[in-house]
Structure formats: structure tokens, C-alpha cells
Design an enzyme around this catalytic site. Structure first.
Site, PDB file in Angstrom:
ATOM      1  N   LYS A 172      17.476 -20.147  -8.539  1.00  0.00           N
ATOM      2  CA  LYS A 172      17.695 -18.693  -8.489  1.00  0.00           C
ATOM      3  C   LYS A 172      18.862 -18.307  -9.377  1.00  0.00           C
ATOM      4  O   LYS A 172      18.788 -17.367 -10.147  1.00  0.00           O
ATOM      5  CB  LYS A 172      17.967 -18.311  -7.035  1.00  0.00           C
ATOM      6  CG  LYS A 172      17.363 -17.095  -6.483  1.00  0.00           C
ATOM      7  CD  LYS A 172      15.899 -17.030  -6.215  1.00  0.00           C
ATOM      8  CE  LYS A 172      14.976 -17.633  -7.199  1.00  0.00           C
ATOM      9  NZ  LYS A 172      13.644 -17.866  -6.736  1.00  0.00           N
TER      10      LYS A 172
ATOM     11  N   ARG B 200       4.547   0.078  -6.868  1.00  0.00           N
ATOM     12  CA  ARG B 200       4.496  -0.827  -5.725  1.00  0.00           C
ATOM     13  C   ARG B 200       3.425  -1.902  -5.891  1.00  0.00           C
ATOM     14  O   ARG B 200       3.391  -2.862  -5.142  1.00  0.00           O
ATOM     15  CB  ARG B 200       4.193  -0.031  -4.444  1.00  0.00           C
ATOM     16  CG  ARG B 200       5.270   0.978  -4.096  1.00  0.00           C
ATOM     17  CD  ARG B 200       4.756   1.982  -3.082  1.00  0.00           C
ATOM     18  NE  ARG B 200       4.453   1.367  -1.816  1.00  0.00           N
ATOM     19  CZ  ARG B 200       5.200   1.459  -0.734  1.00  0.00           C
ATOM     20  NH1 ARG B 200       6.320   2.133  -0.780  1.00  0.00           N
ATOM     21  NH2 ARG B 200       4.845   0.880   0.378  1.00  0.00           N
TER      22      ARG B 200
ATOM     23  N   HIS C  49      26.052 -40.671  -6.922  1.00  0.00           N
ATOM     24  CA  HIS C  49      25.330 -41.569  -7.835  1.00  0.00           C
ATOM     25  C   HIS C  49      25.280 -40.974  -9.244  1.00  0.00           C
ATOM     26  O   HIS C  49      24.465 -41.412 -10.063  1.00  0.00           O
ATOM     27  CB  HIS C  49      23.914 -41.828  -7.310  1.00  0.00           C
ATOM     28  CG  HIS C  49      23.927 -42.533  -5.993  1.00  0.00           C
ATOM     29  ND1 HIS C  49      24.220 -43.875  -5.874  1.00  0.00           N
ATOM     30  CD2 HIS C  49      23.744 -42.069  -4.734  1.00  0.00           C
ATOM     31  CE1 HIS C  49      24.189 -44.209  -4.579  1.00  0.00           C
ATOM     32  NE2 HIS C  49      23.905 -43.122  -3.878  1.00  0.00           N
TER      33      HIS C  49
ATOM     34  N   CYS D 232       0.829  -1.204   0.000  1.00  0.00           N
ATOM     35  CA  CYS D 232       0.000   0.000   0.000  1.00  0.00           C
ATOM     36  C   CYS D 232       0.866   1.256   0.000  1.00  0.00           C
ATOM     37  O   CYS D 232       2.015   1.221   0.407  1.00  0.00           O
ATOM     38  CB  CYS D 232      -0.874   0.030   1.240  1.00  0.00           C
ATOM     39  SG  CYS D 232      -1.823  -1.456   1.475  1.00  0.00           S
TER      40      CYS D 232
ATOM     41  N   GLU E 251      16.462 -24.675  -4.766  1.00  0.00           N
ATOM     42  CA  GLU E 251      16.063 -23.271  -4.913  1.00  0.00           C
ATOM     43  C   GLU E 251      17.282 -22.385  -5.224  1.00  0.00           C
ATOM     44  O   GLU E 251      17.191 -21.461  -6.042  1.00  0.00           O
ATOM     45  CB  GLU E 251      15.333 -22.807  -3.632  1.00  0.00           C
ATOM     46  CG  GLU E 251      15.011 -21.328  -3.531  1.00  0.00           C
ATOM     47  CD  GLU E 251      14.045 -20.798  -4.606  1.00  0.00           C
ATOM     48  OE1 GLU E 251      13.530 -21.592  -5.408  1.00  0.00           O
ATOM     49  OE2 GLU E 251      13.862 -19.568  -4.651  1.00  0.00           O
TER      50      GLU E 251
ATOM     51  N   ASN F  43      -1.196   2.025   6.197  1.00  0.00           N
ATOM     52  CA  ASN F  43      -0.407   0.880   5.709  1.00  0.00           C
ATOM     53  C   ASN F  43      -0.065   0.023   6.912  1.00  0.00           C
ATOM     54  O   ASN F  43       0.318   0.562   7.951  1.00  0.00           O
ATOM     55  CB  ASN F  43       0.921   1.349   5.093  1.00  0.00           C
ATOM     56  CG  ASN F  43       0.732   2.008   3.754  1.00  0.00           C
ATOM     57  OD1 ASN F  43      -0.378   2.075   3.242  1.00  0.00           O
ATOM     58  ND2 ASN F  43       1.823   2.498   3.193  1.00  0.00           N
ATOM     59  N   GLY F  44      -0.137  -1.294   6.755  1.00  0.00           N
ATOM     60  CA  GLY F  44       0.212  -2.176   7.873  1.00  0.00           C
ATOM     61  C   GLY F  44      -0.963  -3.078   8.217  1.00  0.00           C
ATOM     62  O   GLY F  44      -1.927  -3.184   7.455  1.00  0.00           O
TER      63      GLY F  44
ATOM     64  N   TRP G 213      -3.272  -2.423  -1.366  1.00  0.00           N
ATOM     65  CA  TRP G 213      -2.952  -3.792  -1.781  1.00  0.00           C
ATOM     66  C   TRP G 213      -3.669  -4.645  -0.756  1.00  0.00           C
ATOM     67  O   TRP G 213      -3.302  -4.670   0.425  1.00  0.00           O
ATOM     68  CB  TRP G 213      -1.436  -3.971  -1.748  1.00  0.00           C
ATOM     69  CG  TRP G 213      -0.966  -5.389  -1.771  1.00  0.00           C
ATOM     70  CD1 TRP G 213      -0.713  -6.183  -0.694  1.00  0.00           C
ATOM     71  CD2 TRP G 213      -0.664  -6.176  -2.921  1.00  0.00           C
ATOM     72  NE1 TRP G 213      -0.278  -7.413  -1.122  1.00  0.00           N
ATOM     73  CE2 TRP G 213      -0.233  -7.444  -2.479  1.00  0.00           C
ATOM     74  CE3 TRP G 213      -0.714  -5.940  -4.301  1.00  0.00           C
ATOM     75  CZ2 TRP G 213       0.133  -8.456  -3.350  1.00  0.00           C
ATOM     76  CZ3 TRP G 213      -0.338  -6.951  -5.153  1.00  0.00           C
ATOM     77  CH2 TRP G 213       0.081  -8.187  -4.676  1.00  0.00           C
TER      78      TRP G 213
ATOM     79  N   GLU H   1      18.076 -18.821 -13.237  1.00  0.00           N
ATOM     80  CA  GLU H   1      17.055 -18.008 -13.898  1.00  0.00           C
ATOM     81  C   GLU H   1      17.486 -16.561 -14.121  1.00  0.00           C
ATOM     82  O   GLU H   1      17.004 -15.913 -15.035  1.00  0.00           O
ATOM     83  CB  GLU H   1      15.700 -18.078 -13.183  1.00  0.00           C
ATOM     84  CG  GLU H   1      15.590 -17.296 -11.906  1.00  0.00           C
ATOM     85  CD  GLU H   1      14.184 -17.327 -11.314  1.00  0.00           C
ATOM     86  OE1 GLU H   1      13.214 -17.143 -12.045  1.00  0.00           O
ATOM     87  OE2 GLU H   1      14.073 -17.533 -10.095  1.00  0.00           O
TER      88      GLU H   1
ATOM     89  N   LYS I 112       6.657 -12.998 -14.774  1.00  0.00           N
ATOM     90  CA  LYS I 112       6.411 -13.064 -13.324  1.00  0.00           C
ATOM     91  C   LYS I 112       5.310 -14.060 -13.015  1.00  0.00           C
ATOM     92  O   LYS I 112       5.370 -14.772 -12.031  1.00  0.00           O
ATOM     93  CB  LYS I 112       6.055 -11.671 -12.797  1.00  0.00           C
ATOM     94  CG  LYS I 112       5.821 -11.606 -11.293  1.00  0.00           C
ATOM     95  CD  LYS I 112       7.084 -11.920 -10.522  1.00  0.00           C
ATOM     96  CE  LYS I 112       6.879 -12.004  -9.024  1.00  0.00           C
ATOM     97  NZ  LYS I 112       7.929 -12.851  -8.390  1.00  0.00           N
TER      98      LYS I 112
HETATM   99  O1  M6R Z   1       3.095 -17.082  -8.753  1.00  0.00           O
HETATM  100  P1  M6R Z   1       3.562 -18.475  -8.447  1.00  0.00           P
HETATM  101  O2  M6R Z   1       4.129 -18.610  -7.076  1.00  0.00           O
HETATM  102  O3  M6R Z   1       2.497 -19.507  -8.717  1.00  0.00           O
HETATM  103  O4  M6R Z   1       4.726 -18.742  -9.480  1.00  0.00           O
HETATM  104  C1  M6R Z   1       5.338 -19.988  -9.552  1.00  0.00           C
HETATM  105  C2  M6R Z   1       6.622 -19.940 -10.349  1.00  0.00           C
HETATM  106  O5  M6R Z   1       6.366 -19.513 -11.661  1.00  0.00           O
HETATM  107  C3  M6R Z   1       7.674 -19.031  -9.722  1.00  0.00           C
HETATM  108  O6  M6R Z   1       7.945 -19.384  -8.410  1.00  0.00           O
HETATM  109  C4  M6R Z   1       8.981 -19.064 -10.537  1.00  0.00           C
HETATM  110  O7  M6R Z   1       9.572 -20.318 -10.421  1.00  0.00           O
HETATM  111  C5  M6R Z   1       9.931 -17.959 -10.072  1.00  0.00           C
HETATM  112  N1  M6R Z   1      10.370 -17.193 -11.187  1.00  0.00           N
HETATM  113  C6  M6R Z   1      11.152 -18.460  -9.377  1.00  0.00           C
HETATM  114  O8  M6R Z   1      11.963 -17.421  -8.951  1.00  0.00           O
END
Ligand code: M6R
Length: 609
Positions: free
Chosen positions: A486, A27, A505, A2, A482, A101-102, A75, A489, A604
């Protein structure tokens, strides 16, 4: 999240507020509103769902300009995305208007009491209680009423309040949610974020927690909740607009990484019951009885959300004793899994719009399963279509690489473990121990974040590598996956995550002096095994970067590159151990000169098949 803007001065109030709101659009928000007053007149309050353009259209040619005003982009956290739930909110008499906000943690109790006292509520928000509470104490002086009300409030707030019956004044207050006062020439601005006011002034005063600012045309007085006067110093901002939108950070990803101490606080707010060793999860109360009877839980999601689910599986099986299966939504939807009515489905999704997760959810609903969501975006499709759910409450995640959503998803899964565990075999003492450790997390996260300079040095040493292996065991095996996700990507380096016990293995065949390994090795129940796996890689000439527990001297003997994380409960270590990996990936990508927030080929939210 927000945004708040406020203005008192001789410029056109409506224009200043609308421009300020536009500056806060980055935001993310789902609705907006504006309240403007003038001496001797009613306060005009106009709100609308959607973009600022929709608000401007709703205002149209109405004569609503005045001498003082506040505005807000919302938001949604409590209550859906509706005009009624949008801010500014007002009291029964439409005297007091406020933008907040909060999260007001004790709003349920306050609301019940105010209802008993005859106040009439019109929205589903936690914020509206503040307007009625201030109304209760108002007798002509706004700041006194705000102070009396805030003494009863638990939670976080950045707050801007105006009153028809105490005009040409804005009262501002802060607790755990940022707010600042812009000091212009015979004009004053209020903002939750400097980008909203930079067009007017660069001189600002930041409020600290527990502080109040009373803005009138005569100047600004600063006090605290005990009504003591404060002497506050102005600061001069050197940011341009684009820097300010990112809070001074070069990219949203690093800004969001640094938000994690606060975002975890917000995910826990009002939910953690330390004394009772339990969690209060209002969003799943409607299916609490059904959950007591389930004998299997399927967790689904994609990408980072799926990996959060894997950690959740280990937590729920160990502490709640529920058999859990975690499956990628893109696979689950095309299989014919055995789904009976004693199985529940939990969908994890930051956006709440990921198509594979949504289709898996619809499939489970068709088969009559109870369904839950862990979703960040309020009112998103998955949030609406699940029977029950828990919101993350972390504000928008702008960067494509998910960071603060992952740690929040793990936090929510820990709360769910507490809740389901206490419904079953978990003892009070165990519940209390988990709750206490969860409560301590924001401070520990801060300690991890403080090591960013050391992590950046490591990134400088390794960012030219073409390959990277990430290994971990048990709770930190999904963290290894993860960490690799990260890095690949955003830096496009070939990164693979692997359960440490699996390296020999197959994956260990890739290791040579140019193939470094990130080993996540906190002092936990599998520590000794991890040390052996690290030795095996070292013996093949591979260099190791380790994440270890503060005070672990042994690991420093076998690798020079160690990042330390504070000690916490084993099941919570992923919330800390993933943060150095996020920072490392960020710096590698930035050093390689890539567009960190918008990596190539990715979106996203993946809403198409
Ligand atoms: O909006 P979601 O959490 O459903 O999205 C899932 C994935 O597309 C998302 O986590 C993606 O793997 C990210 N880019 C990873 O950083």
C-alpha cells in the site's frame, strides 16, 4: 454501488432524473432504469444495460414525461447484468415501482411464500420481492403498504417507491443504506447520495434507519415503521459536486477505507449462521459435494488479492484442516503444477478481469479442477468462468489502491473456512466462536477508524522517510506485505514487507535511525516472538511504529508510536490490523502531494499482459 434518484415537482421529471443519474455515474454501475408516472396514466418503465447514454437512447423520442418518478443505477449483486434485473422493479399489476439499494437477506423465504400465493416473478433479484410484498399489502395507500411489507424484511435498504394507484407521491425508507430527501422550492428530490440533487437544492433531510418519508406536493411527512410522526430537521449542504461524489472525502481511497465497517456488514449479510456456527454460501452450493472430497486447495490472485489468499491459507489450514497452497497467478500460469481432480482452485480478484488470474483459472479448468472465485464485480469474466463463487458485495472500488476489497476478501475467506471446516472436523463450538467474532467485526472496524487522527499524526512524522520496513508474524505476516504494498504503490516510498522472524536473516542490515519499521504485533500466539524482533530492531537504532491490542501496556514501554486495535480472534486480526496501515499509506501519499487515487504507472484492473 447502486444509486437512487427521485423527483416530484414541476420541472421536467425525465430530465431531472437523467441528470441525477449522470451525477451518480462515478459510483460505478452496470445498468440503469427510470419509472415515471402521471395522474390517471400507466407508469412508464424503461431500463437498459450499460451506460446512462444507452438508457437515454432506449428512451429516444418516447413521450414518457410525467409528474413524479424514480430512477436507479444498478451494480449487480443478485442476478446477472440484464435488463430484466435492472431497477426500478414492479409488482404483478405494474402498479408499484421501486428502486432499491442494499440487500434483502431473507428474499429466498419471502419469494417462496409469494410464489405460493400466486405472484409471478420475472427477475433473479432480491429486490423484486419488495415490489410483490408491497403489492400484497396495497389497498390504496402506498405508505401503509410499504410499512407493512418492511416489517417482514430482513436486510438493508434505501428505498424509493411510487404507485400508479396512489399517484404524485414517493415513499422513501431506510435501513443501513443511505438515502436523503432534497427540499426544493415546491419540489422534492430523493437521492442515495447528495451529488445527484445538488443542482436543484442544498437543503436536505437525511433519513435514519427505520424511518420513512412520504413525499407529496403538499410537503414531506416523516414517520417510522411504527407509524409515529417524526419531526426532522433540514441540513444545508456546503459541498460542491466533486466533494459530494466522494461523500465529502478528498479522495476515493479514504472514502473506501471509511466504508469498511459497512462493506464487511454487506459481505456477511445473509451468510453468517451464528447459532449453527456455519456459513450459508449460496454461490458454492453447486459444488459443495465436490468440495467435501478435495484434499488440497490452490488459491491464486495478484497483488492485494494474492496477499488475502496467504491469510486464507493460514485460516483454512488451521481451522478446516485442508492443505492449501497460495501462488501468484503470474507464476502459476507458467509453471507445471501438479493438478489432480482432488485439488480445487480458488481465484481471488476484485475486478474479476485480471488477466494472469484468468489465465491460471482457464489452465485449471482445462485440467478438470473444480474452480471457485471470490470476486467483487458481478458478471465479470472470472465470475462467469469459475464453476462457483462468492461475491464480495462491497460496491465498486474506485481507487487503484485496494482497501475495502482486501478486508472483504479476508471476511469471505473466513466464511469459506467456516463452511469447509464444518464439512470436516470443525466442532459446533469452534464454528460458533468464529461466527460470533465475525459478527462483531463491523463495530470493531469502526473503533479502528476512529483513530484516523492519531494515524495521520504518525504519517506527518514519517512521510519524509525514504524507506520503510513492515514486519509481522503468522496471520499478520501477509498484513506486513500488504502494508508495504500500500505504502509503495501510492507514496512511492521504498517499503518492504518481511516475516518478522526473517529480519535477522538479511533485512535487518538495512536498519539505521533513518529506516523506520512498522511492526504488527497484536496479542496473539506469536506476540512474545514479535516483541523480541522489535527489540532487535530497536537495538540497531531503528524507530518502531507498532500496531498492538487494546490494553497492551508492555509494548508502549518499548515504542512511543502505538496504534491500538480491539481484541478479536487471532485469525481475524488482519481485518483490523491492516486498516491503520491503509490510513497511514493514504496520509503519507497525500502529504507528499501525490494523486492518491491514480498512482503513476498503475491501472485499477490489469487486463493486458
Ligand atoms: O482486480 P484484482 O483483485 O484481480 O487486482 C489484483 C491486483 O492488481 C490489485 O490487488 C493491486 O495489487 C492493487 N493495486 C493493490 O492495491
Amino acid at each position: 454501488m447502486c444509486g437512487i434518484v427521485g423527483y416530484l415537482g414541476s420541472k421536467k421529471t425525465l430530465q431531472v432524473l437523467l441528470d441525477g443519474l449522470r451525477r451518480l455515474e462515478y459510483r460505478g454501475y452496470d445498468s440503469a432504469g427510470i419509472s415515471i408516472g402521471a395522474r390517471g396514466k400507466e407508469i412508464k418503465n424503461i431500463k437498459s444495460v450499460g451506460k446512462i447514454a444507452a438508457l437515454a437512447q432506449a428512451i429516444g423520442n418516447q413521450e414518457i414525461d410525467g409528474d413524479f418518478g424514480i430512477a436507479h443505477t444498478r451494480w449487480a449483486t443478485h442476478g446477472g447484468v440484464t435488463e430484466k434485473n435492472a431497477h426500478p422493479h414492479h409488482d404483478c399489476k405494474k402498479n408499484i415501482f421501486l428502486a432499491h439499494n442494499g440487500i434483502i437477506e431473507n428474499y429466498r423465504e419471502l419469494r417462496a411464500k409469494l410464489l405460493e400465493e400466486g405472484h409471478k416473478f420475472y427477475s433473479e433479484t432480491d429486490t423484486e420481492v419488495l415490489a410483490h410484498l408491497i403489492e400484497k399489502f396495497f389497498s390504496g395507500n402506498l405508505e401503509n403498504a410499504v410499512i407493512s411489507a418492511l416489517k417482514l424484511v430482513k436486510g438493508s435498504y434505501g428505498l424509493a417507491v411510487i404507485a400508479k394507484d396512489d399517484p404524485e407521491k414517493i415513499v422513501v425508507a431506510k435501513n443501513s443504506s443511505p438515502i436523503l430527501i432534497g427540499m426544493g422550492n415546491d419540489e422534492y428530490l430523493v437521492a442515495s447520495d447528495a451529488s445527484a440533487i445538488l443542482d436543484h437544492t442544498k437543503e436536505v433531510v437525511y433519513l435514519n434507519d427505520g424511518e420513512i418519508a412520504v413525499i407529496t406536493l403538499q410537503g414531506v411527512e416523516f414517520t417510522n415503521l411504527a407509524n409515529q410522526k417524526l419531526d426532522k430537521k433540514k441540513e444545508v449542504l456546503e459541498w460542491n459536486i466533486s466533494e459530494a461524489q466522494k461523500g465529502g472525502y478528498p479522495h476515493f481511497m479514504i472514502k473506501e477505507i471509511f466504508e469498511q465497517a459497512d462493506s464487511i456488514k454487506n459481505s456477511l449479510a445473509g451468510r453468517l449462521m451464528v447459532k449453527e456456527g456455519n456459513a450459508k454460501l449460496g454461490g458454492i452450493e453447486n459444488i459443495a459435494e465436490k468440495l467435501r472430497d478435495i484434499d488440497r486447495l490452490i488459491i491464486t490472485g495478484c497483488g492485494t488479492a494474492y496477499l488475502a489468499g496467504l491469510v486464507g491459507e493460514f485460516m483454512l489450514e488451521e481451522y478446516a484442516g485442508i492443505p492449501v497452497e497460495v501462488e501468484m497467478a503470474s507464476e502459476l500460469r507458467y509453471r507445471k503444477p501438479v493438478l489432480d481432480k482432488n485439488t480445487a482452485l480458488l481465484c481471488i480478484s476484485q475486478s474479476g478481469e485480471t488477466i494472469d488470474t484468468l489465465v491460471a483459472l482457464r489452465e485449471a479448468k482445462m485440467k478438470g479442477l473444480p474452480t471457485m472465485g471470490v470476486v467483487n464485480v458481478v458478471g465479470s469474466t472470472i465470475a462467469r468462468e469459475t464453476e462457483a463463487g462468492i461475491y464480495n458485495h462491497i460496491g465498486p472500488e474506485v481507487s487503484v489502491a485496494s482497501t475495502k476489497a482486501f478486508t472483504s476478501q479476508l471476511t469471505i475467506l473466513s466464511l469459506l473456512t467456516l463452511f469447509l471446516g464444518r464439512q470436516r472436523q470443525m466442532s459446533l463450538v469452534t464454528g460458533q466462536r468464529i461466527a460470533k467474532e465475525l459478527n462483531a467485526l463491523p463495530k470493531l472496524i469502526q473503533k479502528v477508524l476512529e483513530q484516523e487522527p492519531e494515524i495521520k499524526k504518525l504519517a506527518k512524522k514519517y512521510y519524509k522517510s525514504n524507506n520503510f520496513l513492515f514486519i509481522g508474524r503468522k496471520y499478520n505476516y501477509p498484513v506486513a506485505l500488504e502494508g508495504a504494498l500500500k505504502l509503495k504503490e501510492i507514496s512511492y516510498m521504498n517499503a518492504q514487507g518481511c516475516a518478522a522472524g526473517e529480519t535477522k536473516h538479511g533485512p535487518i542490515a538495512m536498519i539505521d535511525k533513518d529506516f523506520p519499521t512498522f511492526a504488527i504485533a497484536p496479542k496473539d500466539s506469536v506476540y512474545e516472538k514479535m516483541i523480541s524482533n522489535i527489540e532487535e530492531i530497536k537495538a540497531r537504532g531503528g524507530s518502531i511504529l507498532a500496531i498492538a491490542t487494546q490494553g497492551d501496556k508492555e509494548i508502549a514501554k518499548i515504542t512511543k508510536d502505538v496504534i491500538y486495535i480491539p481484541k478479536t480472534l487471532e485469525m481475524l486480526t488482519p481485518i483490523l490490523s491492516v486498516i491503520p496501515l491503509q490510513i497511514f499509506a493514504y496520509h503519507c501519499a497525500a502529504l507528499r502531494g501525490y494523486d492518491v487515487d491514480k498512482p503513476r504507472n498503475l491501472a485499477k484492473s490489469v487486463t493486458v499482459e
